[in-house]
Design a protein around this motif. Structure first.
Motif, PDB file in Angstrom:
ATOM      1  N   ALA A   1       3.261  -0.712  -5.651  1.00  0.00           N
ATOM      2  CA  ALA A   1       1.912  -0.737  -5.724  1.00  0.00           C
ATOM      3  C   ALA A   1       1.516  -0.246  -6.985  1.00  0.00           C
ATOM      4  O   ALA A   1       1.005   1.067  -7.299  1.00  0.00           O
ATOM      5  CB  ALA A   1       1.330  -0.176  -4.410  1.00  0.00           C
ATOM      6  N   HIS A   2       1.327  -0.972  -7.994  1.00  0.00           N
ATOM      7  CA  HIS A   2       0.844  -0.635  -9.249  1.00  0.00           C
ATOM      8  C   HIS A   2       2.054   0.230  -9.962  1.00  0.00           C
ATOM      9  O   HIS A   2       3.029  -0.030 -10.099  1.00  0.00           O
ATOM     10  CB  HIS A   2      -0.587  -0.090  -9.498  1.00  0.00           C
ATOM     11  N   ASP A   3       1.607   1.376 -10.087  1.00  0.00           N
ATOM     12  CA  ASP A   3       2.678   2.374 -10.726  1.00  0.00           C
ATOM     13  C   ASP A   3       3.472   2.985  -9.738  1.00  0.00           C
ATOM     14  O   ASP A   3       4.088   4.360 -10.083  1.00  0.00           O
ATOM     15  CB  ASP A   3       1.843   3.263 -11.508  1.00  0.00           C
TER      16      ASP A   3
ATOM     17  N   SER B   1       0.154   7.578  -3.725  1.00  0.00           N
ATOM     18  CA  SER B   1       0.298   8.199  -5.332  1.00  0.00           C
ATOM     19  C   SER B   1       0.823   9.631  -5.061  1.00  0.00           C
ATOM     20  O   SER B   1       0.638  10.174  -4.146  1.00  0.00           O
ATOM     21  CB  SER B   1      -0.624   8.001  -6.184  1.00  0.00           C
TER      22      SER B   1
ATOM     23  N   GLU C   1      -2.016  -3.005  -3.980  1.00  0.00           N
ATOM     24  CA  GLU C   1      -1.678  -4.087  -4.595  1.00  0.00           C
ATOM     25  C   GLU C   1      -1.756  -5.380  -3.734  1.00  0.00           C
ATOM     26  O   GLU C   1      -1.003  -5.533  -2.624  1.00  0.00           O
ATOM     27  CB  GLU C   1      -0.526  -4.077  -5.481  1.00  0.00           C
TER      28      GLU C   1
ATOM     29  N   GLU D   1     -10.746   1.901   0.863  1.00  0.00           N
ATOM     30  CA  GLU D   1      -9.892   1.367  -0.031  1.00  0.00           C
ATOM     31  C   GLU D   1     -10.013   0.060  -0.438  1.00  0.00           C
ATOM     32  O   GLU D   1     -10.628  -0.969   0.190  1.00  0.00           O
ATOM     33  CB  GLU D   1      -8.505   1.719   0.900  1.00  0.00           C
TER      34      GLU D   1
ATOM     35  N   LYS E   1      -3.805   9.388  -3.541  1.00  0.00           N
ATOM     36  CA  LYS E   1      -4.619   8.426  -3.376  1.00  0.00           C
ATOM     37  C   LYS E   1      -3.592   7.036  -2.806  1.00  0.00           C
ATOM     38  O   LYS E   1      -2.752   6.953  -3.609  1.00  0.00           O
ATOM     39  CB  LYS E   1      -5.575   8.276  -4.371  1.00  0.00           C
TER      40      LYS E   1
ATOM     41  N   GLN F   1      -2.483   3.508  -3.054  1.00  0.00           N
ATOM     42  CA  GLN F   1      -2.623   2.468  -4.287  1.00  0.00           C
ATOM     43  C   GLN F   1      -2.540   1.103  -3.402  1.00  0.00           C
ATOM     44  O   GLN F   1      -1.299   0.996  -2.787  1.00  0.00           O
ATOM     45  CB  GLN F   1      -1.446   2.830  -5.087  1.00  0.00           C
TER      46      GLN F   1
ATOM     47  N   LYS G   1      -6.731  -2.642  -6.897  1.00  0.00           N
ATOM     48  CA  LYS G   1      -7.082  -2.802  -8.302  1.00  0.00           C
ATOM     49  C   LYS G   1      -6.580  -4.427  -8.769  1.00  0.00           C
ATOM     50  O   LYS G   1      -5.899  -4.796  -8.142  1.00  0.00           O
ATOM     51  CB  LYS G   1      -6.347  -1.641  -9.151  1.00  0.00           C
TER      52      LYS G   1
ATOM     53  N   ARG H   1       0.897  -1.395  -0.058  1.00  0.00           N
ATOM     54  CA  ARG H   1      -0.198   0.073   0.110  1.00  0.00           C
ATOM     55  C   ARG H   1       1.010   1.295   0.019  1.00  0.00           C
ATOM     56  O   ARG H   1       1.564   1.538   1.019  1.00  0.00           O
ATOM     57  CB  ARG H   1      -0.886  -0.044   1.239  1.00  0.00           C
TER      58      ARG H   1
END
Length: 554
Positions: free
Chosen positions: A314-316, A71, A85, A155, A81, A83, A158, A68
């Motif tokens: 966490a993603h990007d 961003s 994963e 939360e 926000k 993010q 994605k 977690r």
């Protein structure tokens, strides 16, 4: 701190109803960490204060890798926000009730009951799992769909798009609310009534993976090197000093006392550079004289540390966290290095007894890479040296020498891997060799995982968050095992060793579960592993049905 339950634990409030409680008891003792090929077993204990109707009792062996990160703020003043994963790296299911024969008989009977009645009392149902080699995330369909939690302002993770097919990573904690890898056994008692809660309970355990096959020793060494030239002292005899007191200036400046030492210091590890959990560090520190000066040099301080870099994704969004363990640290040593008879080219080894016997702490996890978390290591050595000049040594007091001494701390850093110390069974190695000989490749190949890791490094470097090495970049030496740095031979004319990547492909290699499906558990001593206790952060502690949605259970 043990994560095992040695007895029947009290059921937590969220897993119990007024008439029924469920708990898990492990058969294994609480002073070990499980590894690949181990069998983990136990019992589901169901206590009923009165007769209750149930439909099934399901036990799951699970492993999760969660991250977690926040961003960056948006260009139009948008707020950061979170993010999230989430990867299910291990997932095995076993139905312990009803038994298979009863379940089969019920399916054959059109009027079969949909539930069974448990009388009051305590009921136990045994279960057993074998821990696999590889993670299961790559083969699982996405468990996270568009969660209704997002519409409620809560939360929700994605869908993850990057998966790594490698050996299961170790249990990891110490990053509350940011990153966590955990393993546990969970039991669910299914109630026949839709309006009654299904009691759940889980028991966490530590996981410590088998290490990859080691490359054969090459007899060579990898090292980091620093050079330093001390400044020469001015030779000011006593008579010249007296003349200056009475206002008479010397006719010419005091001559230099001679060449000051010009040295190099090496920190070396056997090639390939691998450290082993709970074992000593095979470190060698050498000091070499590069000129004819034989003036005394003293070792004043020495610190050896293990630096861990944990890449969290966490993603990007990426982040690198650093931890360190001080293996040894001493100061005010005043140890003469070599002797005044040393000539140019003389190489002196620092006493290895200073760090021998000081093993890696049991909180150090082996190097690993998972879908969203990766851990790498480097060995940081800081050696403090002192030089006072030869002519002053016999003419100045000790206090004066200390005030006039030149002191320098030279940082040396070596990239290294940390292995668990649990060797793979010989039978598994043999089967892997046979698979390769038959044209099969049981090992993972370089692919999207390596490319994604490089992309993560590049993004961190661009954003200025890439971790730097010890000391200024202008003086920190390249590590000979850093693929981006030039390879420096430890000895002139040494044979070029075979790189592990040529033998194993994408190092560290990933075992195939099919090769070891019927291999017995590892019967050998294993290191103690005690990661930091998991915090009570609600982001990671809540049940899947209360935030981390596993749609296979809805």
């Amino acid at each position: 701190m043990s994560h095992y339950h040695t007895g029947v634990p009290a059921a937590p409030p969220w897993s119990a109803s007024m008439s029924m409680q469920a708990s898990i008891v492990l058969d294994q003792p609480g002073n070990i960490s499980f590894t690949n090929l181990d069998e983990i077993s136990g019992r589901v204990v169901v206590r009923c204060s009165k007769s209750v109707d149930i439909s099934t009792i399901v036990v799951k062996l699970e492993g999760e890798s969660r991250t977690r990160l926040m961003s960056s703020p948006g260009p139009d003043g948008e707020r950061s926000k979170p993010q999230l994963e989430y990867h299910k790296i291990l997932y095995r299911v076993q139905m312990v009730f009803p038994p298979a024969d009863v379940l089969e008989g019920r399916s054959r009977t059109a009027s079969g009951k949909g539930s069974y009645t448990l009388p009051p009392g305590t009921h136990e149902y045994p279960w057993r799992f074998k821990l696999p080699f590889n993670n299961a995330c790559h083969s699982q369909k996405s468990m996270i769909a568009t969660s209704p939690l997002a519409t409620l302002g809560l939360e929700a993770p994605k869908v993850a798009t990057r998966h790594v097919h490698k050996t299961l990573p170790p249990t990891l904690s110490g990053f509350p609310g940011e990153a966590e890898i955990r393993y546990f056994v969970k039991a669910t008692v299914g109630r026949h009534s839709f309006f009654k809660e299904n009691p759940r309970t889980y028991t966490p355990f530590n996981f410590f993976p088998i290490e990859p096959p080691r490359s054969p020793p090459t007899g060579s060494q990898v090292y980091a090197r620093q050079k330093h030239a001390f400044a020469p002292f001015q030779d000011a005899p006593v008579k010249e000093k007296m003349k200056s007191i009475f206002g008479k200036k010397p006719s010419e400046p005091a001559p230099l006392a001679g060449d000051a030492p010009f040295i190099s210091v090496d920190a070396r590890l056997p090639e390939p550079a691998v450290l082993t959990c709970n074992q000593d560090i095979p470190l060698t520190i050498l000091l070499k004289r590069l000129n004819a000066s034989s003036d005394p040099i003293y070792l004043q301080s020495l610190q050896v540390s293990l630096i861990a870099s944990t890449k969290i994704r966490a993603h990007d969004v990426f982040r690198t966290e650093q931890n360190s363990w001080i293996i040894m640290s001493q100061s005010n040593m005043g140890i003469l290095v070599g002797s005044t008879a040393d000539t140019e080219g003389t190489e002196v080894a620092i006493n290895e007894g200073l760090w021998r016997g000081k093993a890696l702490p049991n909180t150090v996890a082996p190097s690993f890479e998972s879908c969203n978390i990766a851990r790498s290591y480097s060995l940081d050595v800081r050696i403090g040296l002192s030089y006072s000049g030869s002519s002053q040594a016999g003419k100045l007091s000790k206090a004066s020498m200390q005030r006039s001494a030149q002191n320098v701390v030279l940082p040396l850093r070596l990239e290294t891997q940390v292995y668990s110390g649990i060797a793979p069974p010989a039978e598994v190695i043999q089967r892997m060799a046979e698979a390769r000989a038959n044209g099969k490749q049981p090992l993972s190949e370089p692919g999207p995982a390596a490319a994604a890791s490089s992309a993560m490094d590049e993004k961190l470097r661009t954003e200025g968050r890439k971790s730097s090495t010890a000391g200024p970049s202008s003086s920190a030496p390249h590590s000979p095992i850093n693929p981006e740095a030039p390879q420096i031979p430890a000895r002139p004319g040494r044979p070029v060793p075979q790189q592990p990547q040529e033998e194993y492909g994408d190092a560290p290699p990933s075992y195939e579960d099919a090769i070891a499906s019927d291999v017995a558990p590892v019967d050998a001593p294993r290191p103690d592993y005690a990661p930091p206790p998991t915090g009570e952060d609600q982001t990671f502690k809540q049940d899947e049905k209360k935030g981390w949605v596993d749609f296979r259970e809805l």
